[in-house]
Write a protein that holds these residues in place. Structure first.
Motif, PDB file in Angstrom:
ATOM      1  N   ASP A  95       7.360  -5.087  10.219  1.00  0.00           N
ATOM      2  CA  ASP A  95       8.623  -4.785  10.892  1.00  0.00           C
ATOM      3  C   ASP A  95       9.363  -3.650  10.202  1.00  0.00           C
ATOM      4  N   THR A  96       8.631  -2.906   9.354  1.00  0.00           N
ATOM      5  CA  THR A  96       9.204  -1.766   8.644  1.00  0.00           C
ATOM      6  C   THR A  96       8.364  -0.519   8.923  1.00  0.00           C
ATOM      7  N   THR A  97       8.825   0.626   8.480  1.00  0.00           N
ATOM      8  CA  THR A  97       8.085   1.876   8.650  1.00  0.00           C
ATOM      9  C   THR A  97       7.166   2.074   7.456  1.00  0.00           C
ATOM     10  N   GLU A  98       5.849   2.094   7.702  1.00  0.00           N
ATOM     11  CA  GLU A  98       4.881   2.167   6.618  1.00  0.00           C
ATOM     12  C   GLU A  98       3.895   3.309   6.853  1.00  0.00           C
ATOM     13  N   SER A  99       3.529   4.011   5.785  1.00  0.00           N
ATOM     14  CA  SER A  99       2.537   5.071   5.823  1.00  0.00           C
ATOM     15  C   SER A  99       1.463   4.776   4.785  1.00  0.00           C
ATOM     16  N   ILE A 100       0.194   4.812   5.219  1.00  0.00           N
ATOM     17  CA  ILE A 100      -0.935   4.547   4.319  1.00  0.00           C
ATOM     18  C   ILE A 100      -2.021   5.585   4.576  1.00  0.00           C
ATOM     19  N   GLY A 101      -3.110   5.479   3.821  1.00  0.00           N
ATOM     20  CA  GLY A 101      -4.226   6.365   4.076  1.00  0.00           C
ATOM     21  C   GLY A 101      -5.118   5.852   5.190  1.00  0.00           C
ATOM     22  N   ARG A 102      -5.552   4.600   5.065  1.00  0.00           N
ATOM     23  CA  ARG A 102      -6.562   4.043   5.969  1.00  0.00           C
ATOM     24  C   ARG A 102      -6.462   2.530   5.952  1.00  0.00           C
ATOM     25  N   PHE A 103      -7.007   1.856   6.977  1.00  0.00           N
ATOM     26  CA  PHE A 103      -7.055   0.398   6.945  1.00  0.00           C
ATOM     27  C   PHE A 103      -8.440  -0.125   7.307  1.00  0.00           C
ATOM     28  N   ILE A 104      -8.772  -1.280   6.703  1.00  0.00           N
ATOM     29  CA  ILE A 104      -9.937  -2.079   7.080  1.00  0.00           C
ATOM     30  C   ILE A 104      -9.460  -3.524   7.137  1.00  0.00           C
TER      31      ILE A 104
ATOM     32  N   PRO B 185       0.815  -1.215   0.000  1.00  0.00           N
ATOM     33  CA  PRO B 185       0.000   0.000   0.000  1.00  0.00           C
ATOM     34  C   PRO B 185       0.851   1.269   0.000  1.00  0.00           C
ATOM     35  N   GLY B 186       0.396   2.277  -0.767  1.00  0.00           N
ATOM     36  CA  GLY B 186       1.077   3.561  -0.804  1.00  0.00           C
ATOM     37  C   GLY B 186       0.582   4.489   0.285  1.00  0.00           C
ATOM     38  N   THR B 187       1.074   5.711   0.267  1.00  0.00           N
ATOM     39  CA  THR B 187       0.827   6.649   1.370  1.00  0.00           C
ATOM     40  C   THR B 187      -0.615   7.112   1.485  1.00  0.00           C
ATOM     41  N   THR B 188      -1.420   6.969   0.430  1.00  0.00           N
ATOM     42  CA  THR B 188      -2.830   7.357   0.519  1.00  0.00           C
ATOM     43  C   THR B 188      -3.762   6.174   0.299  1.00  0.00           C
ATOM     44  N   ALA B 189      -3.223   4.975   0.277  1.00  0.00           N
ATOM     45  CA  ALA B 189      -4.009   3.783  -0.058  1.00  0.00           C
ATOM     46  C   ALA B 189      -4.856   3.305   1.113  1.00  0.00           C
ATOM     47  N   LEU B 190      -5.928   2.600   0.777  1.00  0.00           N
ATOM     48  CA  LEU B 190      -6.720   1.861   1.746  1.00  0.00           C
ATOM     49  C   LEU B 190      -6.172   0.440   1.784  1.00  0.00           C
ATOM     50  N   ALA B 191      -5.639   0.021   2.931  1.00  0.00           N
ATOM     51  CA  ALA B 191      -5.069  -1.319   3.062  1.00  0.00           C
ATOM     52  C   ALA B 191      -6.115  -2.259   3.640  1.00  0.00           C
ATOM     53  N   ARG B 192      -6.359  -3.356   2.934  1.00  0.00           N
ATOM     54  CA  ARG B 192      -7.320  -4.363   3.394  1.00  0.00           C
ATOM     55  C   ARG B 192      -6.590  -5.682   3.658  1.00  0.00           C
ATOM     56  N   ILE B 193      -6.846  -6.241   4.833  1.00  0.00           N
ATOM     57  CA  ILE B 193      -6.362  -7.584   5.154  1.00  0.00           C
ATOM     58  C   ILE B 193      -7.557  -8.393   5.632  1.00  0.00           C
ATOM     59  N   ALA B 194      -7.672  -9.631   5.159  1.00  0.00           N
ATOM     60  CA  ALA B 194      -8.807 -10.502   5.491  1.00  0.00           C
ATOM     61  C   ALA B 194     -10.112  -9.898   4.998  1.00  0.00           C
TER      62      ALA B 194
ATOM     63  N   SER C  91      -3.138   8.524   7.419  1.00  0.00           N
ATOM     64  CA  SER C  91      -3.398   9.946   7.233  1.00  0.00           C
ATOM     65  C   SER C  91      -4.870  10.279   7.022  1.00  0.00           C
ATOM     66  N   SER C  92      -5.689   9.304   6.643  1.00  0.00           N
ATOM     67  CA  SER C  92      -7.090   9.579   6.340  1.00  0.00           C
ATOM     68  C   SER C  92      -7.876   9.941   7.595  1.00  0.00           C
ATOM     69  N   THR C  93      -8.878  10.786   7.431  1.00  0.00           N
ATOM     70  CA  THR C  93      -9.764  11.157   8.548  1.00  0.00           C
ATOM     71  C   THR C  93     -10.986  10.247   8.626  1.00  0.00           C
ATOM     72  N   THR C  94     -11.131   9.330   7.667  1.00  0.00           N
ATOM     73  CA  THR C  94     -12.254   8.394   7.659  1.00  0.00           C
ATOM     74  C   THR C  94     -12.019   7.286   8.675  1.00  0.00           C
TER      75      THR C  94
END
Length: 285
Positions: A68-77, A47-56, A98-101
């Motif tokens: 185990d790394t430094t990651e920046s995304i927009g939002r997660f579900i 995922p990129g810095t503004t991406a929505l990351a989905r797992i499961a 970074s997202s406010t959602t």
């Protein structure tokens, strides 16, 4: 003519980049892997810095991620239909959004987040909502969020299992009727405090204390708040206290805390021993 054509094409190219960077990134099904490894994600890119990351997500089961790394995304579900999902943030791992959602885990299926010593989760701009079997194990590390909401519509569990974690919620922590919160003293004398601005507790929310064998008489902060407390926990089991001690969950103007006192029978025993000592002293005289 060439200049007039070049300008709109440049604008379209930038627009395409902006749109693509907000697309959702899906974790592969039946995959155990590292967040920072692109091969763990559909399309081969993390995922990129503004991406929505989905797992499961729906149909994506047995998804076990380690960060185990430094990651920046927009939002997660996390946990939106798939089963058997978890994310463990280990030492050196950091997830910043970074997202406010609203961010969600255990949205419609069980999902576990483990925050370990040396790891960090920073959701400074949004609320994290945990429902439907979402479990948050704070085993150490640094956790920051704008607000936190557990157990509003389904079971949301928070386990604070560390004496060294830093937990700060800038707005309100809300524990719904289906929420379960547990503080594990791990046979020690302290546990991390959940620090929050406001604290809202719905009737039915439960609070449990375990691993309290090393505690002595005194008070131990569990949740500290700088604003307003609304409601109270339905107290769960307080287990592990030493013989002759009893505990209760109380609140004052700035915290919800565990109060440990000698059991009434202990007071009576002490009183009896004092009385006996007084009689023996009189007889000697």
């Amino acid at each position: 003519m060439k200049t007039r054509i070049k300008t709109p094409l440049t604008v379209v190219a930038f627009a395409a980049i902006a749109v693509s960077s907000t697309f959702a990134s899906e974790w592969l099904t039946d995959t155990t892997g590292d967040w920072g490894d692109g091969s763990s994600w559909v399309g081969g890119t993390k995922p990129g810095t503004t991406a929505l990351a989905r797992i499961a997500g729906t149909g994506r089961n047995n998804t076990i991620a380690t960060l185990d790394t430094t990651e920046s995304i927009g939002r997660f579900i996390f946990g939106q239909g798939g089963t058997g999902g978890s994310l463990t943030v280990v030492s050196g791992g950091s997830l910043t959004t970074s997202s406010t959602t609203d961010h969600r885990f255990g949205q419609s299926s069980a999902f576990t987040i483990n925050l370990e010593t040396g790891g960090a989760i920073n959701v400074a701009n949004a609320t994290i909502t945990s429902d439907a079997g979402g479990i948050f194990n704070i085993n150490g590390g640094d956790f920051d969020a704008k607000a936190y909401n557990a157990g509003s519509s389904g079971t949301g569990t928070v386990n604070v299992d560390s004496a060294s974690a830093t937990i700060d919620i800038a707005a309100t922590s809300t524990f719904g009727a289906s929420s379960v919160m547990s503080f594990d003293f791990n046979a020690g004398s302290s546990v991390s405090t959940w620090n929050t601005a406001g604290l809202s507790i719905t009737s039915g929310a439960t609070l449990g204390i375990v691993g309290a064998s090393a505690l002595s008489e005194g008070t131990y902060d569990l949740l500290a708040y700088s604003g307003v407390l609304t409601g109270s926990f339905t107290t769960g089991t307080i287990s592990g206290l030493g013989a002759g001690l009893s505990g209760s969950i109380l609140s004052d103007g700035d915290s919800v805390y565990l109060n440990v006192i000698p059991e009434p029978g202990t007071y009576a025993l002490l009183g009896g021993l004092l009385a006996l000592a007084h009689v023996m002293l009189r007889r000697r005289r």
